[in-house]
Design a protein around this motif. Sequence first.
Motif, PDB file in Angstrom:
ATOM      1  N   ASP A   1       8.317  10.282 -13.318  1.00  0.00           N
ATOM      2  CA  ASP A   1       7.999   8.949 -13.835  1.00  0.00           C
ATOM      3  C   ASP A   1       8.322   7.922 -12.748  1.00  0.00           C
ATOM      4  O   ASP A   1       9.493   7.737 -12.403  1.00  0.00           O
ATOM      5  N   PRO A   2       7.324   7.223 -12.187  1.00  0.00           N
ATOM      6  CA  PRO A   2       7.595   6.273 -11.110  1.00  0.00           C
ATOM      7  C   PRO A   2       8.506   5.128 -11.511  1.00  0.00           C
ATOM      8  O   PRO A   2       9.073   4.463 -10.642  1.00  0.00           O
ATOM      9  N   CYS A   3       8.670   4.882 -12.810  1.00  0.00           N
ATOM     10  CA  CYS A   3       9.445   3.728 -13.273  1.00  0.00           C
ATOM     11  C   CYS A   3      10.931   4.020 -13.479  1.00  0.00           C
ATOM     12  O   CYS A   3      11.722   3.100 -13.657  1.00  0.00           O
TER      13      CYS A   3
ATOM     14  N   LEU B   1       0.825  -1.209   0.000  1.00  0.00           N
ATOM     15  CA  LEU B   1       0.000   0.000   0.000  1.00  0.00           C
ATOM     16  C   LEU B   1       0.859   1.259   0.000  1.00  0.00           C
ATOM     17  O   LEU B   1       0.566   2.234  -0.715  1.00  0.00           O
ATOM     18  N   ALA B   2       1.933   1.263   0.796  1.00  0.00           N
ATOM     19  CA  ALA B   2       2.805   2.443   0.846  1.00  0.00           C
ATOM     20  C   ALA B   2       3.489   2.668  -0.502  1.00  0.00           C
ATOM     21  O   ALA B   2       3.652   3.815  -0.948  1.00  0.00           O
ATOM     22  N   HIS B   3       3.907   1.582  -1.132  1.00  0.00           N
ATOM     23  CA  HIS B   3       4.536   1.688  -2.456  1.00  0.00           C
ATOM     24  C   HIS B   3       3.538   2.268  -3.464  1.00  0.00           C
ATOM     25  O   HIS B   3       3.899   3.140  -4.277  1.00  0.00           O
ATOM     26  N   ALA B   4       2.296   1.803  -3.420  1.00  0.00           N
ATOM     27  CA  ALA B   4       1.289   2.311  -4.353  1.00  0.00           C
ATOM     28  C   ALA B   4       1.046   3.803  -4.127  1.00  0.00           C
ATOM     29  O   ALA B   4       0.956   4.577  -5.087  1.00  0.00           O
ATOM     30  N   GLU B   5       0.970   4.220  -2.870  1.00  0.00           N
ATOM     31  CA  GLU B   5       0.766   5.647  -2.585  1.00  0.00           C
ATOM     32  C   GLU B   5       1.946   6.468  -3.090  1.00  0.00           C
ATOM     33  O   GLU B   5       1.771   7.585  -3.603  1.00  0.00           O
TER      34      GLU B   5
ATOM     35  N   ALA C   1       9.578   4.666  -7.244  1.00  0.00           N
ATOM     36  CA  ALA C   1       8.777   4.446  -6.040  1.00  0.00           C
ATOM     37  C   ALA C   1       9.535   3.549  -5.065  1.00  0.00           C
ATOM     38  O   ALA C   1       9.487   3.755  -3.845  1.00  0.00           O
ATOM     39  N   CYS C   2      10.249   2.553  -5.595  1.00  0.00           N
ATOM     40  CA  CYS C   2      11.091   1.708  -4.730  1.00  0.00           C
ATOM     41  C   CYS C   2      12.166   2.545  -4.038  1.00  0.00           C
ATOM     42  O   CYS C   2      12.476   2.323  -2.860  1.00  0.00           O
TER      43      CYS C   2
END
Length: 335
Positions: free
Chosen positions: A218-220, A203-207, A235-236
Motif C-alpha cells: 500500500d503506497p499510503c 515523476l520519480a515519486h509517481a513511479e 512512496a515518500c
Amino acid sequence: MSTLFVDRRDIHLEHDAGALVVRDRGERLATVPLAPISRVVLRGSVTLAASVLGHLGERGIGVVVLSGRKGDATLFFGRPHNDARLRVEQCRRSLDDKFCLAYARSLVHDKLEQQCQWFNALRPRYPQARYPLTQAIEQLRQQQVRLPQARNLDSLRGQEGAAASGYFAGLRAVVPASLQFNERNRRPPRDPFNALLSLTYTLAHAETALALHGAGLDPCVGFYHQLQHSRESLACDLMEPLRPLADRLCLELVATQTLTADHFGHSAAGCLLGKAGRTRYYMAYEQHAPALRQAIREGVRSLARQVAPELPEPGTYEPPWLPTPHDSVAPDTAT
C-alpha cells in the motif's frame, strides 16, 4: 519498457487493437502500441474515455496526470497483485515503532551514503567547487555516524535536516550561477533548478507509488513518513535514497545546457519549465530513467522481504509493467 508522455493541447486518446491512437481535433496523429509502454504521463487538455483507462489498467500500465500550472500529480493505478497478505503484514509493521525506526535509519543512511559518493565523484569535475563539496561531505558523514543515536523518528528527522543543509550548500556550488539556486525551496519553486528538482521528484515519486501498488504494497502506509491524508507515505519513504539519482539527472541537464534559464518562466505559480523545455526534459528523463527504475525495483523487493520474510520471494509480486534490467527505452516517446 518506456513511458509515453502526452503534453499537448486538445489531444484525444483512443484504444484500438492493443494500441493508443492519438488524435488532434479528430485528426489521427500517431498510433502507439501498448506492448512496450509501462506508464503514461498526461499533461494539458488531454481527453480519453473510461474504457481507455480500463485497457491500461488491465495491462498494469499506470497513468500519471500532471494538472495545473504547477503540474500536481494524480495517479491511476494498474491492477495490483491479488495476494493481500503482504499488505496485512505492512500495516502490522507500520504500528511497530522499533521496525519503523530501524527501517527509517536504513533509508537515511543509504541516502547520505549516495550523496557522499556523488560529491566525491564531482570534486575532480568541478575543481573550483572542491572546498564546498568537501565541507558538505564532512557534514554528511558527521550526521551519518550519529544515526544510531536517534531514539525516535523525530530525532532522526532532525539529523536528516542537518545533513540536508550541508548537502544543498555543496550542490549550490556546482549548479550554474545563472539558475540562481541558493537553497532548496518548493510549493512553489522560486528558481529554475528548484523547478527542475520538483518536477523530477514528482515523476520519480509517481513511479515509486505505481511500483509499490503493483507489487502488493500500500503506497499510503509508510514507516518513516507516517500516515497523512492524501499522501503516499510509503512512496515518500522509498524516495529518500532515490533523491541523489534524481539530483544527478537535474545537474546533468543544466551542466550540458540541455536546459538553460531561458527554458523557464516565472509567474504567480512560481518558476515553471516551459513547453519547449518540457519536450527536452521528457526525452532526457527517459534516457536516464533505467538507473532510477532499477533502484525502485530493488527498494520494493528489499522492503517486501523485510515486511514479510515468510511470504514467497518478492519477485512473485512483480507486476507486468515493472521494467527489467534488459528493457530498452524507446528513442522518442513524447507527443
